[in-house]
Design a protein around this motif. Structure first.
Motif, PDB file in Angstrom:
ATOM      1  N   LEU A   9       0.851  -1.184   0.000  1.00  9.36           N
ATOM      2  CA  LEU A   9       0.000   0.000   0.000  1.00  9.36           C
ATOM      3  C   LEU A   9       0.888   1.235   0.000  1.00  9.36           C
ATOM      4  O   LEU A   9       1.903   1.271   0.687  1.00  9.36           O
ATOM      5  CB  LEU A   9      -0.883   0.004   1.241  1.00  9.36           C
ATOM      6  N   PHE A  10       0.478   2.242  -0.780  1.00 12.52           N
ATOM      7  CA  PHE A  10       1.255   3.480  -0.754  1.00 12.52           C
ATOM      8  C   PHE A  10       0.340   4.682  -0.603  1.00 12.52           C
ATOM      9  O   PHE A  10      -0.787   4.692  -1.077  1.00 12.52           O
ATOM     10  CB  PHE A  10       2.143   3.604  -1.995  1.00 12.52           C
ATOM     11  N   ASP A  11       0.858   5.674   0.080  1.00 15.97           N
ATOM     12  CA  ASP A  11       0.185   6.941   0.338  1.00 15.97           C
ATOM     13  C   ASP A  11      -1.091   6.777   1.169  1.00 15.97           C
ATOM     14  O   ASP A  11      -1.131   7.181   2.304  1.00 15.97           O
ATOM     15  CB  ASP A  11      -0.119   7.691  -0.952  1.00 15.97           C
ATOM     16  N   ARG A  12      -2.131   6.187   0.582  1.00 15.83           N
ATOM     17  CA  ARG A  12      -3.352   5.959   1.352  1.00 15.83           C
ATOM     18  C   ARG A  12      -3.365   4.505   1.766  1.00 15.83           C
ATOM     19  O   ARG A  12      -3.685   3.619   0.982  1.00 15.83           O
ATOM     20  CB  ARG A  12      -4.563   6.254   0.514  1.00 15.83           C
ATOM     21  N   VAL A  13      -3.030   4.286   3.029  1.00 20.41           N
ATOM     22  CA  VAL A  13      -2.752   2.936   3.486  1.00 20.41           C
ATOM     23  C   VAL A  13      -3.629   2.586   4.671  1.00 20.41           C
ATOM     24  O   VAL A  13      -4.416   3.399   5.151  1.00 20.41           O
ATOM     25  CB  VAL A  13      -1.283   2.820   3.913  1.00 20.41           C
ATOM     26  N   VAL A  14      -3.467   1.384   5.139  1.00 12.80           N
ATOM     27  CA  VAL A  14      -4.151   0.912   6.319  1.00 12.80           C
ATOM     28  C   VAL A  14      -3.178  -0.065   6.977  1.00 12.80           C
ATOM     29  O   VAL A  14      -2.476  -0.790   6.283  1.00 12.80           O
ATOM     30  CB  VAL A  14      -5.485   0.255   5.881  1.00 12.80           C
ATOM     31  N   GLN A  15      -3.090  -0.027   8.280  1.00 10.49           N
ATOM     32  CA  GLN A  15      -2.173  -0.928   8.953  1.00 10.49           C
ATOM     33  C   GLN A  15      -2.740  -2.325   8.930  1.00 10.49           C
ATOM     34  O   GLN A  15      -3.876  -2.538   9.325  1.00 10.49           O
ATOM     35  CB  GLN A  15      -1.941  -0.491  10.413  1.00 10.49           C
ATOM     36  N   GLN A  16      -1.984  -3.266   8.462  1.00 10.43           N
ATOM     37  CA  GLN A  16      -2.428  -4.647   8.483  1.00 10.43           C
ATOM     38  C   GLN A  16      -1.211  -5.527   8.293  1.00 10.43           C
ATOM     39  O   GLN A  16      -0.330  -5.194   7.515  1.00 10.43           O
ATOM     40  CB  GLN A  16      -3.447  -4.897   7.375  1.00 10.43           C
ATOM     41  N   LYS A  17      -1.191  -6.624   9.011  1.00 10.15           N
ATOM     42  CA  LYS A  17      -0.081  -7.528   8.773  1.00 10.15           C
ATOM     43  C   LYS A  17      -0.185  -8.030   7.334  1.00 10.15           C
ATOM     44  O   LYS A  17      -1.243  -7.964   6.723  1.00 10.15           O
ATOM     45  CB  LYS A  17      -0.087  -8.691   9.779  1.00 10.15           C
ATOM     46  N   ASN A  18       0.890  -8.474   6.796  1.00  7.18           N
ATOM     47  CA  ASN A  18       1.013  -8.901   5.390  1.00  7.18           C
ATOM     48  C   ASN A  18       1.216  -7.719   4.437  1.00  7.18           C
ATOM     49  O   ASN A  18       1.477  -7.933   3.272  1.00  7.18           O
ATOM     50  CB  ASN A  18      -0.222  -9.652   4.855  1.00  7.18           C
ATOM     51  N   CYS A  19       1.016  -6.491   4.920  1.00  3.84           N
ATOM     52  CA  CYS A  19       1.077  -5.377   3.987  1.00  3.84           C
ATOM     53  C   CYS A  19       2.196  -4.417   4.335  1.00  3.84           C
ATOM     54  O   CYS A  19       2.245  -3.895   5.442  1.00  3.84           O
ATOM     55  CB  CYS A  19      -0.229  -4.594   4.013  1.00  3.84           C
ATOM     56  N   THR A  20       3.066  -4.151   3.374  1.00  6.17           N
ATOM     57  CA  THR A  20       4.037  -3.081   3.545  1.00  6.17           C
ATOM     58  C   THR A  20       3.361  -1.759   3.199  1.00  6.17           C
ATOM     59  O   THR A  20       2.571  -1.686   2.253  1.00  6.17           O
ATOM     60  CB  THR A  20       5.237  -3.323   2.622  1.00  6.17           C
ATOM     61  N   ASN A  21       3.671  -0.735   3.969  1.00  4.20           N
ATOM     62  CA  ASN A  21       3.123   0.593   3.708  1.00  4.20           C
ATOM     63  C   ASN A  21       4.234   1.556   3.308  1.00  4.20           C
ATOM     64  O   ASN A  21       5.297   1.555   3.923  1.00  4.20           O
ATOM     65  CB  ASN A  21       2.447   1.152   4.969  1.00  4.20           C
ATOM     66  N   ILE A  22       3.964   2.385   2.297  1.00  2.98           N
ATOM     67  CA  ILE A  22       4.912   3.416   1.914  1.00  2.98           C
ATOM     68  C   ILE A  22       4.207   4.761   1.995  1.00  2.98           C
ATOM     69  O   ILE A  22       3.248   5.007   1.260  1.00  2.98           O
ATOM     70  CB  ILE A  22       5.468   3.154   0.509  1.00  2.98           C
ATOM     71  N   VAL A  23       4.659   5.581   2.902  1.00  3.64           N
ATOM     72  CA  VAL A  23       3.941   6.820   3.215  1.00  3.64           C
ATOM     73  C   VAL A  23       4.911   7.922   3.619  1.00  3.64           C
ATOM     74  O   VAL A  23       6.098   7.685   3.811  1.00  3.64           O
ATOM     75  CB  VAL A  23       2.990   6.618   4.418  1.00  3.64           C
ATOM     76  N   ILE A  24       4.368   9.121   3.759  1.00  7.89           N
ATOM     77  CA  ILE A  24       5.097  10.137   4.504  1.00  7.89           C
ATOM     78  C   ILE A  24       4.483  10.188   5.896  1.00  7.89           C
ATOM     79  O   ILE A  24       3.425   9.609   6.140  1.00  7.89           O
ATOM     80  CB  ILE A  24       5.006  11.534   3.853  1.00  7.89           C
ATOM     81  N   ASP A  25       5.156  10.862   6.798  1.00  4.13           N
ATOM     82  CA  ASP A  25       4.620  11.014   8.149  1.00  4.13           C
ATOM     83  C   ASP A  25       3.571  12.129   8.111  1.00  4.13           C
ATOM     84  O   ASP A  25       3.885  13.300   8.302  1.00  4.13           O
ATOM     85  CB  ASP A  25       5.755  11.357   9.109  1.00  4.13           C
ATOM     86  N   ASN A  26       2.349  11.748   7.836  1.00  4.26           N
ATOM     87  CA  ASN A  26       1.299  12.746   7.649  1.00  4.26           C
ATOM     88  C   ASN A  26       0.997  13.510   8.927  1.00  4.26           C
ATOM     89  O   ASN A  26       0.652  14.686   8.883  1.00  4.26           O
ATOM     90  CB  ASN A  26       0.033  12.084   7.115  1.00  4.26           C
ATOM     91  N   LEU A  27       1.113  12.840  10.058  1.00  8.95           N
ATOM     92  CA  LEU A  27       0.869  13.529  11.318  1.00  8.95           C
ATOM     93  C   LEU A  27       1.875  14.667  11.474  1.00  8.95           C
ATOM     94  O   LEU A  27       1.509  15.811  11.736  1.00  8.95           O
ATOM     95  CB  LEU A  27       0.973  12.538  12.472  1.00  8.95           C
ATOM     96  N   LYS A  28       3.136  14.336  11.270  1.00  6.54           N
ATOM     97  CA  LYS A  28       4.175  15.352  11.423  1.00  6.54           C
ATOM     98  C   LYS A  28       4.015  16.463  10.378  1.00  6.54           C
ATOM     99  O   LYS A  28       4.211  17.647  10.676  1.00  6.54           O
ATOM    100  CB  LYS A  28       5.546  14.680  11.294  1.00  6.54           C
ATOM    101  N   ALA A  29       3.637  16.087   9.169  1.00  7.59           N
ATOM    102  CA  ALA A  29       3.455  17.090   8.123  1.00  7.59           C
ATOM    103  C   ALA A  29       2.311  18.031   8.486  1.00  7.59           C
ATOM    104  O   ALA A  29       2.397  19.250   8.303  1.00  7.59           O
ATOM    105  CB  ALA A  29       3.184  16.410   6.780  1.00  7.59           C
ATOM    106  N   GLY A  30       1.219  17.464   9.013  1.00 10.94           N
ATOM    107  CA  GLY A  30       0.090  18.283   9.447  1.00 10.94           C
ATOM    108  C   GLY A  30       0.501  19.192  10.599  1.00 10.94           C
ATOM    109  O   GLY A  30       0.113  20.366  10.662  1.00 10.94           O
ATOM    110  N   TYR A  31       1.295  18.638  11.473  1.00  6.58           N
ATOM    111  CA  TYR A  31       1.817  19.413  12.601  1.00  6.58           C
ATOM    112  C   TYR A  31       2.678  20.569  12.092  1.00  6.58           C
ATOM    113  O   TYR A  31       2.487  21.722  12.480  1.00  6.58           O
ATOM    114  CB  TYR A  31       2.635  18.477  13.496  1.00  6.58           C
ATOM    115  N   ASP A  32       3.592  20.259  11.181  1.00  3.32           N
ATOM    116  CA  ASP A  32       4.492  21.292  10.643  1.00  3.32           C
ATOM    117  C   ASP A  32       3.726  22.407   9.940  1.00  3.32           C
ATOM    118  O   ASP A  32       4.050  23.586  10.068  1.00  3.32           O
ATOM    119  CB  ASP A  32       5.481  20.672   9.648  1.00  3.32           C
ATOM    120  N   ALA A  33       2.725  22.008   9.167  1.00  2.00           N
ATOM    121  CA  ALA A  33       1.930  23.005   8.448  1.00  2.00           C
ATOM    122  C   ALA A  33       1.258  23.942   9.447  1.00  2.00           C
ATOM    123  O   ALA A  33       1.230  25.173   9.263  1.00  2.00           O
ATOM    124  CB  ALA A  33       0.881  22.312   7.582  1.00  2.00           C
ATOM    125  N   THR A  34       0.744  23.364  10.525  1.00  2.00           N
ATOM    126  CA  THR A  34       0.038  24.162  11.524  1.00  2.00           C
ATOM    127  C   THR A  34       1.004  25.062  12.298  1.00  2.00           C
ATOM    128  O   THR A  34       0.723  26.242  12.528  1.00  2.00           O
ATOM    129  CB  THR A  34      -0.728  23.241  12.488  1.00  2.00           C
TER     130      THR A  34
END
Lengths: 342, 342
Positions: B148-173
Motif C-alpha cells: 500500500l502506498f500513500d493511502r494505506v491501512v495498517q495490516q499484517k502482510n502489507c508493507t506501507n509506503i507513506v510520509i509522516d502525515n501527522l508530522k506534516a500536518g503538525y508542521d503546516a500548523t
DNA sequence: CTGAAAGCGCTTACAG
DNA sequence: CTGAAAGCGCTTACAG
C-alpha cells in the motif's frame, strides 16, 4: 499457496472430457445447455479461474490492449481512460497503460514494450515531439491495429478519433469577435500536433473572415506550461498595442497567463477577453472563471476502445481513411463575457 | 502476418537444442559464454521475441504487477506512476493500471480483474470509501504480496509506503502559528484515510501545544472538491469570529477556497493565511501563490515497485510490520508569509 | 452433442 | 557445458 483448479479437475469430478468443459466454459453452441449449467456451476463451486496464459498461448492472441498517452495527469485523460477501462472490462480484455511524458524517446520505448507484450491492438495519443509513426512499423507489419485519438496524424491503416479542432478554434475566435474584440492573440502548443495546428488554422480563418489583424506578432507557439503563460503575459505587457482578446489552446496555461495579466493591471474581460481549451477543473478556480471548449473524454475513450475491440472481433472493418468526429461545446464564462444578456 | 520466430527456429539454424537456446537467452550460468554470444546475436538477427505466455504458463508466474489508484488525474499520481513504470520496465515486468475513482465498488471490481489476470503482486492506494481490505483476501490467501502506498491501512502482510502525515500536518500548523495565526481552521478529506486523519491529528497536536482554540467549529471534513472549497469559504464568511489561518489537506480545494475568500473581501495572507497540501501545479497559478507540503511522487512509485519486485525475486522479505517513511518539505509561498524576511 | 489427441512455445529436473 | 523429454493448461480440427 493452494493449487489452481484446472478444467481437468472439473472434468474428472463430472466424468466428462476436458474438451467438453472447455467448450462449456466458453459457451460453445454445440454443447447441451444442461451440460453447460452443470459445468459452470461446478466451476464456480470449485473456484475455477481460467488460465489466460494457456489460453493465449493456444489461441495466439492476448486479449490485451495497449494505451500510450502523453501524460496521465489531466482530468481529460483520466476520463478518457475511465471510458476505455469500462469498455475493456465488459469485453474481457485487459489494458496496459503507459505515458510518454511528451517525449518521442519514451514513446518509442513504450511502443517497444507494448510490442513485446504482444498487445492485440493499440490506442495512442501522440507526444508533442513525435514526427511520424515509424516507431509503430512493427505493428503495421504484423497487422496489429492502431487507433489514434485526440492527437493524431493522418495515415492509412490508422483510424482517428478527434474533435474538429479547426472548427473549435474558429468558434472560440468568433466568440471573442462577437464580444467586440478587434485584436485577438492566439497561444498554441507544438504545431506538429493536429490539435494545436488545427486550432490555429481556425483562428486564422475567423480573423480573415472578419478582416481583423493577425500575423506573427499575435501568434505564439509554446509548450503551454505555467511558465509559458507568465511569459505570454510579460510579452503582452511589452506590446505597443496589446491585444483585447486572447485564445489559449490550454486552460492551465490560460489561467496562469490571466493571473499575471491581472497583476499587471489588465482587467478581464474588459481589457482582454480570454478563452481557453479543454474545460479543465482549473478553469473554474480562477476569477473570473474561464471560457473554454469542452469535449467528452469518457466518450472518446469508450469509442476508441469499442472500435478497436469490434475490429479485433471482426465486427467492424477499420477502413483506411476512417475518422470519427466527436462533438464539442463552447462554454462561455466570465473571462470573455462582455455583452451582458438581456 | 509473418510467422513468429521461436527458440526451435534458432536451435535449428544453430544445430543446437531448444533447451540450450532457452538457457542462453535467460543467461543461465551453466552455458558457455561463447555459445551465449552466438545464440543471442542469432536471436537478434532473426527478430526473435520471447513468448511471454508460454514462459508464464511454464513458470507459473506472470511477471505482471497490478496498480490500483483512486484517480489518475493528479500531477502527484502521474509522477508516482512514472516512477513505477521506470522500475518495472528495467526489471522486465509489466504494469496493469486501473483507477477506482474513489469508489469502493470500483476498487472491488479492479481487485477482481487483477486477481483474474494473475498479477504477481499489487500496488494499491485506497479509495476514500474503502473500509477494510476484505476485497484483497483472495490475494492474501494465495500469498500474493500487496504493497500500500500513500493511502494505506495498517495490516499484517502489507508493507506501507507513506510520509509522516501527522508530522506534516503538525508542521503546516506550526508554520501558521509562527506567522502569527491565533485561530486556525483545518479542512480535511475522508477520515477513513490515514492521510487525512493523520494530518488532522498533527493539526490538533500543534494547537494543543500552543494553547490555541480548536474543536468542531474549526474542523471540517469534506471531499476536497472545488465545490467544497467554495462551501468552506461561505462557511467562514458566516462565522462570528472567522479564522486567521487555514490549513487545507488538498491544494486544489485550497485554491478554490482562496478564490472565494478573496471575492468576499478577505485579504490573503493578512486576514487569513493559507496552507495546502501536495504541491500541485495549481498552487502556483493562484495569487498569492500557495504554501504547501511537497512530497516525492516519483520516488514513492520507484520504492513501491522496487520493494515489490525485490520481494518477488526473493531479494527482500517484506516483513509483516514494514513501513517505509519518505521525507516531505514545507514550501513557503505568498499565501501564508506574513513575517517578512530581513 | 461429446471425446481423443495434438500442439501452442517455453522451462527445467534429470542424465550424461 | 549440452540434450531429450515431459509438462504447464488450454483449444480445436477431426471423428463419431
Amino acid at each position: 499457496m493452494q493449487k489452481e483448479v484446472t478444467i481437468y479437475d472439473i472434468a474428472k469430478q463430472l466424468q466428462l472430457s476436458p474438451a467438453t468443459v472447455s467448450r462449456a466454459l466458453n459457451d460453445h453452441p454445440a454443447i447441451n445447455s444442461n451440460t453447460k449449467t452443470i459445468i459452470t456451476s461446478k466451476a464456480l463451486e470449485m473456484g475455477y479461474r481460467s488460465n489466460m496464459f494457456a489460453s493465449n498461448l493456444r489461441r495466439q492472441r492476448t486479449n490485451t490492449i495497449g494505451v500510450i498517452v502523453p501524460r496521465l495527469d489531466s482530468a481529460f485523460m483520466s476520463t478518457v481512460l475511465a471510458g476505455m477501462e469500462k469498455v475493456v472490462n465488459e469485453s474481457n480484455y485487459n489494458l496496459i497503460i503507459s505515458q510518454s511524458l511528451e517525449s518521442i524517446k519514451k514513446e518509442v520505448t513504450n511502443a517497444k514494450t507494448m510490442f513485446d507484450s504482444r498487445v492485440d491492438g493499440l490506442l495512442v495519443s501522440l507526444s508533442s515531439d513525435t514526427e511520424n509513426l515509424d516507431h509503430f512499423n512493427a505493428f503495421f507489419r504484423k497487422g496489429i491495429p492502431l487507433i489514434l485519438f485526440d492527437r493524431v496524424v493522418q495515415q492509412k491503416n490508422c483510424t482517428n478519433i478527434v474533435i474538429d479542432n479547426l472548427k473549435a478554434g474558429y468558434d472560440a475566435t468568433i466568440h471573442l469577435i462577437e464580444q467586440g474584440c478587434k485584436r485577438i492573440m492566439h497561444v498554441s502548443g507544438s504545431l506538429k500536433r493536429n490539435v494545436y495546428a488545427d486550432r490555429l488554422k481556425g483562428y486564422r480563418l475567423a480573423l480573415l473572415e472578419h478582416g481583423l489583424p493577425g500575423g506573427d506578432e499575435l501568434e505564439r507557439s509554446t509548450n503551454l506550461t505555467r511558465q509559458d503563460g507568465l511569459d505570454i503575459a510579460a510579452y503582452i505587457k511589452r506590446m505597443p498595442t496589446p491585444p483585447d482578446g486572447l485564445f489559449v489552446s490550454s486552460d492551465f496555461c490560460a489561467v496562469s497567463c490571466m493571473g499575471a495579466l491581472k497583476q499587471s493591471g489588465f482587467s478581464i474581460p474588459n481589457d482582454i477577453a480570454v478563452v481557453g481549451f479543454n474545460n479543465d477543473p482549473v478553469s473554474l478556480v480562477i476569477d473570473p472563471t474561464l471560457t473554454t471548449i469542452h469535449y467528452p473524454g469518457q466518450e472518446m475513450g469508450e469509442i476508441a476502445a469499442q472500435s478497436l475491440i469490434n475490429h479485433l472481433n471482426g465486427l467492424l472493418r477499420l477502413s483506411a481513411t476512417n475518422t470519427i468526429l466527436l462533438n464539442y461545446d463552447l462554454i462561455v464564462r466570465g473571462s470573455s463575457q462582455r455583452v451582458k444578456l438581456a
